[in-house]
Design a protein around this motif. Structure first.
Motif, PDB file in Angstrom:
ATOM      1  N   LEU A 105       0.828  -1.229  -0.130  1.00 57.78           N
ATOM      2  CA  LEU A 105       0.080  -0.085   0.076  1.00 57.78           C
ATOM      3  C   LEU A 105       0.742   1.101  -0.102  1.00 57.78           C
ATOM      4  CD1 LEU A 105      -2.839  -0.747   2.452  1.00 57.78           C
ATOM      5  CD2 LEU A 105      -2.980  -0.756  -0.161  1.00 57.78           C
ATOM      6  N   GLY A 106       2.040   1.150  -0.331  1.00 57.65           N
ATOM      7  CA  GLY A 106       3.191   2.102  -0.217  1.00 57.65           C
ATOM      8  C   GLY A 106       3.607   2.929   0.938  1.00 57.65           C
ATOM      9  N   ALA A 123       6.364   3.705  -5.880  1.00 53.92           N
ATOM     10  CA  ALA A 123       4.858   4.043  -6.019  1.00 53.92           C
ATOM     11  C   ALA A 123       4.214   2.645  -6.039  1.00 53.92           C
ATOM     12  CB  ALA A 123       4.592   4.642  -7.464  1.00 53.92           C
ATOM     13  N   ASP A 124       2.910   2.553  -5.098  1.00 55.59           N
ATOM     14  CA  ASP A 124       2.173   1.434  -4.695  1.00 55.59           C
ATOM     15  C   ASP A 124       1.380   0.813  -6.099  1.00 55.59           C
ATOM     16  OD1 ASP A 124       1.135   3.971  -4.573  1.00 55.59           O
ATOM     17  OD2 ASP A 124      -0.400   3.116  -2.956  1.00 55.59           O
ATOM     18  N   GLU A 125       0.902   1.533  -7.019  1.00 56.60           N
ATOM     19  CA  GLU A 125       0.352   1.281  -8.034  1.00 56.60           C
ATOM     20  C   GLU A 125       1.384   0.266  -8.904  1.00 56.60           C
ATOM     21  OE1 GLU A 125      -0.378   4.277  -7.276  1.00 56.60           O
ATOM     22  OE2 GLU A 125      -2.602   3.902  -7.027  1.00 56.60           O
ATOM     23  N   GLU A 126       2.552   0.700  -9.121  1.00 61.30           N
ATOM     24  CA  GLU A 126       3.688  -0.093  -9.978  1.00 61.30           C
ATOM     25  C   GLU A 126       3.825  -1.418  -9.234  1.00 61.30           C
ATOM     26  OE1 GLU A 126       7.423   1.457 -10.706  1.00 61.30           O
ATOM     27  OE2 GLU A 126       6.378   3.319 -11.031  1.00 61.30           O
ATOM     28  N   LEU A 128       1.686  -2.963  -7.041  1.00 59.56           N
ATOM     29  CA  LEU A 128       0.413  -3.890  -7.077  1.00 59.56           C
ATOM     30  C   LEU A 128       0.224  -4.459  -8.608  1.00 59.56           C
ATOM     31  CD1 LEU A 128      -1.949  -1.666  -5.116  1.00 59.56           C
ATOM     32  CD2 LEU A 128      -1.199  -3.817  -4.483  1.00 59.56           C
ATOM     33  N   ALA A 129       0.634  -3.716  -9.579  1.00 61.20           N
ATOM     34  CA  ALA A 129       0.694  -4.257 -11.006  1.00 61.20           C
ATOM     35  C   ALA A 129       1.544  -5.308 -10.903  1.00 61.20           C
ATOM     36  CB  ALA A 129       0.995  -3.128 -11.884  1.00 61.20           C
ATOM     37  N   SER A 134      -5.590  -5.279  -8.102  1.00 59.56           N
ATOM     38  CA  SER A 134      -5.759  -3.839  -7.770  1.00 59.56           C
ATOM     39  C   SER A 134      -5.964  -3.648  -6.207  1.00 59.56           C
ATOM     40  CB  SER A 134      -7.245  -3.466  -8.200  1.00 59.56           C
ATOM     41  OG  SER A 134      -8.244  -4.210  -7.926  1.00 59.56           O
ATOM     42  N   LYS A 135      -5.961  -2.298  -5.839  1.00 57.34           N
ATOM     43  CA  LYS A 135      -5.963  -2.085  -4.552  1.00 57.34           C
ATOM     44  C   LYS A 135      -7.346  -2.613  -3.800  1.00 57.34           C
ATOM     45  CE  LYS A 135      -3.729   1.763  -3.036  1.00 57.34           C
ATOM     46  NZ  LYS A 135      -3.568   3.268  -2.806  1.00 57.34           N
ATOM     47  N   GLU A 136      -8.326  -2.409  -4.789  1.00 60.59           N
ATOM     48  CA  GLU A 136      -9.644  -2.635  -4.190  1.00 60.59           C
ATOM     49  C   GLU A 136      -9.900  -4.319  -3.975  1.00 60.59           C
ATOM     50  OE1 GLU A 136      -9.256  -0.481  -6.662  1.00 60.59           O
ATOM     51  OE2 GLU A 136      -9.700   1.219  -5.352  1.00 60.59           O
TER      52      GLU A 136
END
Lengths: 258, 197
Positions: A105-106, A123-126, A128-129, A134-136
């Motif tokens: 979650l960064g 970055a958390d998006e990277e 998670l990818a 997805s975060k959800e």
């Protein structure tokens, strides 16, 4: 000549990963050429009387081992046991190749001061990818797993985002289909209880952990609760009510995040 | 035969897997007789069968037997053996109950055993272990990797009381997943045997 106490010798030959207030965590291999194993050593506390210290250490190792086994039998996704030496306070568990939910979650891992702007934290998006979720979806998995645990009448006692891990996709391909990617870890404070109160407190602890570790945590925790509700079915009503009541007592001036 | 070095236990462990075993009944009788023989003859005979003979059908993976071996080594080092030798302790560790006779009957060699895991734990790492294993067991030695194909999952579930576990019932239709889950539970059971409820 090896150390006269085998478990001590084993710890000496292992790699120290991290140290907390209660225990040191090592990575090792128990069998020649075998899979890596995580060793959790509850070292002796000099500030306690030695007899009390020995019995407390033993009781906690035993408690954690039993809680993990109970989770395994009930289908809660947790790492398996590999080695137990209660007399020396050592627990060996399956090594999980992955990251803590907190890290994903960064907010970095526990101990490292996390700041999204620093170079150290990706970055958390990277991230998670890379893990393919997805975060959800991740939050929903967390809710579902906690619900499975509560349905088995196991209360974790220390739910934080550091005590949940996501397996790296590369290590999932070795597992048969249908295995969980998310695992709950650190059952050192776990106990069995069927009480609504205990389960609601477990959730409340997690909500506070979210609020103190992750910015804008409210929608995230909402997702966790969604997954939890769905899995709990009709048991949710009582726990949900208790959770709301608890918040009012803890924050009487309405400072609860909506 | 495979050998595993456990430097922290100052021990080397030799494990061999035999299939098509034809002398199980005789071997069992020989082990029982050796235990009561007196004098030099008794010593020689006891050394000839100084192994742990484990029914391979009840072992789910190499990790399963290795876990039993390390917990037995640990008990031996701490003088907390529940049984008379480190070899019988391996068999005791595999059975979920505390009943030694039951452990030997289920996990040891029995009259109709056809697949055997033969284990020798010895700090002195004596030579000629392999030939002495072959002298004791009439059968074909195969690589340890064949262990998985020998497992009798129905008996494993029964002896470890896994039939009532929700997770196993739910995974019934996916054998690969079921076997993975069972293996993880039985390995965990063996690892925590010393502190089981």
């Amino acid at each position: 000549m090896a150390d006269s106490i085998p478990t001590t010798a084993l710890l000496h030959s292992s790699t120290l990963i991290t140290q907390g207030a209660e225990a040191k965590v090592y990575r090792t291999s128990l069998h020649p050429g075998g899979a890596p194993v995580l060793l959790k050593h509850r070292f002796s506390k000099r500030y306690r009387h030695s007899t009390l210290d020995a019995s407390l250490t033993r009781a906690r190792v035993v408690g954690e081992a039993r809680a993990l086994l109970r989770c395994l039998r009930c289908g809660v996704s947790v790492p398996g046991l590999r080695f137990v030496d209660a007399a020396n306070g050592v627990l060996g568990i399956e090594w999980v190749n992955g990251r803590s939910v907190r890290f994903l979650l960064g907010s970095g891992d526990e101990g490292e001061e996390a700041d999204g702007n620093e170079d150290g934290v990706v970055a958390d998006e990277e991230l998670l990818a890379e893990y393919g979720v997805s975060k959800e979806a991740l939050m929903k998995m967390v809710g579902t797993e906690i619900a499975k645990m509560h349905l088995a009448d196991i209360v974790h006692g220390d739910l934080t985002t550091s005590n949940m891990m996501l397996r790296h996709p590369s290590s999932i391909s070795d597992l048969p289909q249908g295995m969980q990617q998310l695992l709950l870890i650190d059952f050192g404070l776990a106990y069995t209880s069927s009480l609504t109160e205990d389960k609601a407190v477990d959730l409340y602890v997690l909500e506070r952990a979210f609020a103190s570790t992750h910015p804008d945590s409210s929608p995230l925790f909402g997702r966790v609760l969604e997954g939890y509700k769905e899995k709990m079915g009709k048991e949710w009503t009582a726990i949900g009510r208790r959770l709301e009541e608890g918040k009012l007592v803890a924050c009487p001036h309405g400072q609860v995040d909506s | 035969m495979e050998s595993f070095a456990y430097p922290h236990f100052s021990s080397t462990v030799h494990v061999a897997l035999f299939v098509h075993v034809t002398n199980a009944a005789k071997l069992k009788a020989r082990i029982v007789r050796a235990s009561t023989l007196e004098g030099t003859e008794g010593q020689v005979e006891r050394e000839a069968v100084n192994f742990a003979f484990v029914d391979a059908r009840l072992v789910t993976s190499v990790l399963h037997i290795q876990t039993a071996i390390t917990q037995a080594l640990l008990a031996a080092a701490q003088n907390t053996l529940r049984t008379k030798t480190v070899h019988s302790e391996v068999i005791w560790a595999l059975n979920p109950s505390n009943n030694i006779t039951e452990a030997l009957r289920r996990y040891g060699v029995s009259d109709d055993t056809t697949a055997l895991l033969v284990i020798r734990i010895d700090p002195l790492n004596p030579s000629g272990v392999k030939s002495r294993m072959s002298a004791a067991v009439e059968g074909t030695q195969v690589p340890m990797s064949q262990l998985a194909s020998l497992t009798d999952w129905v008996s494993v579930k029964k002896y470890n009381k896994l039939n009532v576990d929700p997770v196993i019932r739910e995974a019934q239709n996916n054998p690969a997943r079921e076997h993975h889950l069972i293996d993880n539970i039985v390995v965990s059971l063996v690892a925590m045997k010393s502190v089981a409820a």
